[in-house]
Design a protein around this motif. Structure first.
Motif, PDB file in Angstrom:
ATOM      1  N   SER A 171       0.836  -1.198   0.000  1.00 25.55           N
ATOM      2  CA  SER A 171       0.000   0.000   0.000  1.00 25.55           C
ATOM      3  C   SER A 171       0.871   1.249   0.000  1.00 25.55           C
ATOM      4  N   ARG A 172       0.266   2.341  -0.401  1.00 14.70           N
ATOM      5  CA  ARG A 172       1.004   3.606  -0.425  1.00 14.70           C
ATOM      6  C   ARG A 172       1.541   3.932   0.968  1.00 14.70           C
ATOM      7  N   ARG A 173       0.719   3.695   1.982  1.00 13.54           N
ATOM      8  CA  ARG A 173       1.142   4.001   3.355  1.00 13.54           C
ATOM      9  C   ARG A 173       2.310   3.128   3.783  1.00 13.54           C
ATOM     10  N   ASN A 174       2.242   1.826   3.524  1.00 18.01           N
ATOM     11  CA  ASN A 174       3.329   0.941   3.932  1.00 18.01           C
ATOM     12  C   ASN A 174       4.633   1.290   3.230  1.00 18.01           C
ATOM     13  N   ILE A 175       4.550   1.669   1.963  1.00 14.31           N
ATOM     14  CA  ILE A 175       5.762   2.059   1.235  1.00 14.31           C
ATOM     15  C   ILE A 175       6.299   3.387   1.750  1.00 14.31           C
ATOM     16  N   ALA A 176       5.406   4.340   2.003  1.00 21.36           N
ATOM     17  CA  ALA A 176       5.828   5.671   2.454  1.00 21.36           C
ATOM     18  C   ALA A 176       6.478   5.616   3.834  1.00 21.36           C
ATOM     19  N   THR A 177       5.974   4.757   4.709  1.00 21.82           N
ATOM     20  CA  THR A 177       6.509   4.670   6.067  1.00 21.82           C
ATOM     21  C   THR A 177       7.710   3.739   6.178  1.00 21.82           C
ATOM     22  N   GLY A 178       7.991   2.998   5.115  1.00 26.51           N
ATOM     23  CA  GLY A 178       9.089   2.044   5.159  1.00 26.51           C
ATOM     24  C   GLY A 178       8.722   0.736   5.830  1.00 26.51           C
ATOM     25  N   THR A 179       7.430   0.559   6.156  1.00 31.75           N
ATOM     26  CA  THR A 179       6.991  -0.720   6.705  1.00 31.75           C
ATOM     27  C   THR A 179       7.314  -1.836   5.715  1.00 31.75           C
ATOM     28  N   LEU A 180       7.103  -1.538   4.441  1.00 29.45           N
ATOM     29  CA  LEU A 180       7.507  -2.437   3.362  1.00 29.45           C
ATOM     30  C   LEU A 180       8.395  -1.671   2.405  1.00 29.45           C
ATOM     31  N   THR A 181       9.554  -2.232   2.108  1.00 30.61           N
ATOM     32  CA  THR A 181      10.445  -1.647   1.112  1.00 30.61           C
ATOM     33  C   THR A 181      10.440  -2.524  -0.135  1.00 30.61           C
ATOM     34  N   VAL A 182      10.887  -1.960  -1.229  1.00 30.80           N
ATOM     35  CA  VAL A 182      10.945  -2.733  -2.466  1.00 30.80           C
ATOM     36  C   VAL A 182      11.841  -3.967  -2.310  1.00 30.80           C
ATOM     37  N   PRO A 183      13.024  -3.854  -1.683  1.00 33.18           N
ATOM     38  CA  PRO A 183      13.832  -5.069  -1.480  1.00 33.18           C
ATOM     39  C   PRO A 183      13.117  -6.130  -0.649  1.00 33.18           C
ATOM     40  N   MET A 184      12.346  -5.699   0.357  1.00 37.56           N
ATOM     41  CA  MET A 184      11.589  -6.667   1.164  1.00 37.56           C
ATOM     42  C   MET A 184      10.568  -7.411   0.311  1.00 37.56           C
ATOM     43  N   LEU A 185       9.864  -6.675  -0.542  1.00 38.80           N
ATOM     44  CA  LEU A 185       8.864  -7.282  -1.410  1.00 38.80           C
ATOM     45  C   LEU A 185       9.512  -8.238  -2.408  1.00 38.80           C
ATOM     46  N   ARG A 186      10.596  -7.798  -3.007  1.00 41.59           N
ATOM     47  CA  ARG A 186      11.285  -8.657  -3.978  1.00 41.59           C
ATOM     48  C   ARG A 186      11.799  -9.930  -3.324  1.00 41.59           C
ATOM     49  N   ASP A 187      12.261  -9.822  -2.098  1.00 42.92           N
ATOM     50  CA  ASP A 187      12.787 -11.002  -1.414  1.00 42.92           C
ATOM     51  C   ASP A 187      11.702 -12.057  -1.233  1.00 42.92           C
ATOM     52  N   VAL A 188      10.485 -11.639  -0.815  1.00 45.02           N
ATOM     53  CA  VAL A 188       9.394 -12.592  -0.650  1.00 45.02           C
ATOM     54  C   VAL A 188       9.019 -13.214  -1.986  1.00 45.02           C
ATOM     55  N   LEU A 189       8.961 -12.390  -3.035  1.00 41.84           N
ATOM     56  CA  LEU A 189       8.586 -12.911  -4.349  1.00 41.84           C
ATOM     57  C   LEU A 189       9.641 -13.864  -4.903  1.00 41.84           C
ATOM     58  N   ARG A 190      10.913 -13.592  -4.656  1.00 36.13           N
ATOM     59  CA  ARG A 190      11.972 -14.521  -5.084  1.00 36.13           C
ATOM     60  C   ARG A 190      11.836 -15.855  -4.369  1.00 36.13           C
ATOM     61  N   ARG A 191      11.574 -15.804  -3.069  1.00 36.02           N
ATOM     62  CA  ARG A 191      11.386 -17.049  -2.319  1.00 36.02           C
ATOM     63  C   ARG A 191      10.191 -17.816  -2.872  1.00 36.02           C
ATOM     64  N   ALA A 192       9.119 -17.088  -3.141  1.00 36.35           N
ATOM     65  CA  ALA A 192       7.920 -17.731  -3.682  1.00 36.35           C
ATOM     66  C   ALA A 192       8.222 -18.379  -5.033  1.00 36.35           C
ATOM     67  N   ALA A 193       8.992 -17.697  -5.879  1.00 35.38           N
ATOM     68  CA  ALA A 193       9.327 -18.241  -7.195  1.00 35.38           C
ATOM     69  C   ALA A 193      10.175 -19.509  -7.062  1.00 35.38           C
ATOM     70  N   ARG A 194      11.097 -19.536  -6.090  1.00 33.36           N
ATOM     71  CA  ARG A 194      11.910 -20.729  -5.893  1.00 33.36           C
ATOM     72  C   ARG A 194      11.055 -21.901  -5.435  1.00 33.36           C
ATOM     73  N   PHE A 195      10.149 -21.655  -4.495  1.00 35.86           N
ATOM     74  CA  PHE A 195       9.258 -22.719  -4.048  1.00 35.86           C
ATOM     75  C   PHE A 195       8.380 -23.232  -5.188  1.00 35.86           C
ATOM     76  N   ALA A 196       7.922 -22.305  -6.034  1.00 38.74           N
ATOM     77  CA  ALA A 196       7.041 -22.672  -7.139  1.00 38.74           C
ATOM     78  C   ALA A 196       7.760 -23.553  -8.139  1.00 38.74           C
ATOM     79  N   GLN A 197       9.062 -23.387  -8.274  1.00 39.93           N
ATOM     80  CA  GLN A 197       9.823 -24.142  -9.258  1.00 39.93           C
ATOM     81  C   GLN A 197      10.342 -25.470  -8.705  1.00 39.93           C
TER      82      GLN A 197
END
Length: 260
Positions: free
Chosen positions: A233-259
């Motif tokens: 969300s805009r709020r989570n990104i603005a406050t740093g609750t979620l950063t782009v590297p944090m999001l990418r890390d979860v998605l990379r893990r998900a992609a590895r599990f999927a494969q």
């Protein structure tokens, strides 16, 4: 705006009947059919009023746009190995464009991250027909209509639940991973995963960013990995609750599990 979704299949309930989702979802046999009957749903009066009011009032930046103003179906292939579950369409995002996480700040972050880890063909999502293709990923939500203040009621969530339950059941032959975006998506995912045959540990796992739970399904002999991720969300990104590297890390893990 051109309606690119399949035509609804015949059903016994009127779209404004509170039982329409529960009785209609169980009748469909494909993801395309599910999308077709879903977009006709008018089972939650408050959400119908809001999504249609937003389409009339509009945001000044989108004054010339014709809003979708209907339930927004999932997006991605019917044989996805990874499902991403959010919250609900944005009033001036998916409710405007007709595609989930498209045309709003949360989607800008999510699709850019998906592209960065190789799960999307391009980093931007502006409208259906923009060329975006998801690779082995289907994105969906527990509530398919834009809610006021982004807050569906418990009753609205429960009324809409059969759509998500049927979608995950139809994805079951290929599904390996589920990423829940935010606590709402996490809590909505647990009962539908259980209904689809995956065993939940007791006590039920609590949401947290990066939480990983492996769920067994004895009926199909294959586990599914459930991952938690803060909502982009805009709020989570603005406050740093979620950063782009944090999001990418979860998605990379998900992609590895999927494969795997």
């Amino acid at each position: 705006m051109r309606d690119n979704h399949p035509a609804p299949v015949p059903n016994s309930r009127a779209p404004d009947d509170a039982h329409y989702p529960a009785e209609t979802a169980s009748e469909v046999r494909t993801v395309a059919e599910l999308d077709g009957v879903l977009v006709a749903c008018r089972a939650c009066p408050r959400l119908v009023d809001w999504r249609e009011q937003v389409a009339i009032v509009k945001r000044s930046a989108f004054r010339e746009c014709e809003y979708w103003a209907k339930p927004v179906p999932g997006f991605g292939p019917a044989d996805a190995t990874l499902a991403i579950i959010g919250l609900a369409p944005a009033a001036h995002g998916g409710n405007r464009t007709g595609r989930i996480f498209t045309g709003d700040p949360s989607g800008d972050v999510l699709y850019a991250a998906l592209h960065a880890v190789g799960l999307a063909s391009q980093p931007t999502a502006t409208h259906p027909g923009d060329g975006l293709v998801l690779r082995g990923v289907r994105i969906t939500v527990p509530v398919h209509c834009a809610p006021p203040d982004n807050r569906p009621t418990v009753n609205e969530r429960n009324t809409c639940r059969p759509w998500l339950a049927r979608e995950l059941a139809l994805l079951r032959p290929t599904l390996r991973v589920v990423v829940a975006l935010g606590g709402f998506g996490w809590q909505a995912s647990l009962p539908v995963l259980a209904a689809a045959g995956w065993s939940l540990p007791r006590p039920r796992p609590a949401f947290g960013h990066g939480v990983h739970v492996r769920l067994a399904n004895q009926n199909i002999g294959r586990d599914v990995h459930l991952l938690g991720c803060y909502h982009p969300s805009r709020r989570n990104i603005a406050t740093g609750t979620l950063t782009v590297p944090m999001l990418r890390d979860v998605l990379r893990r998900a992609a590895r599990f999927a494969q795997s």
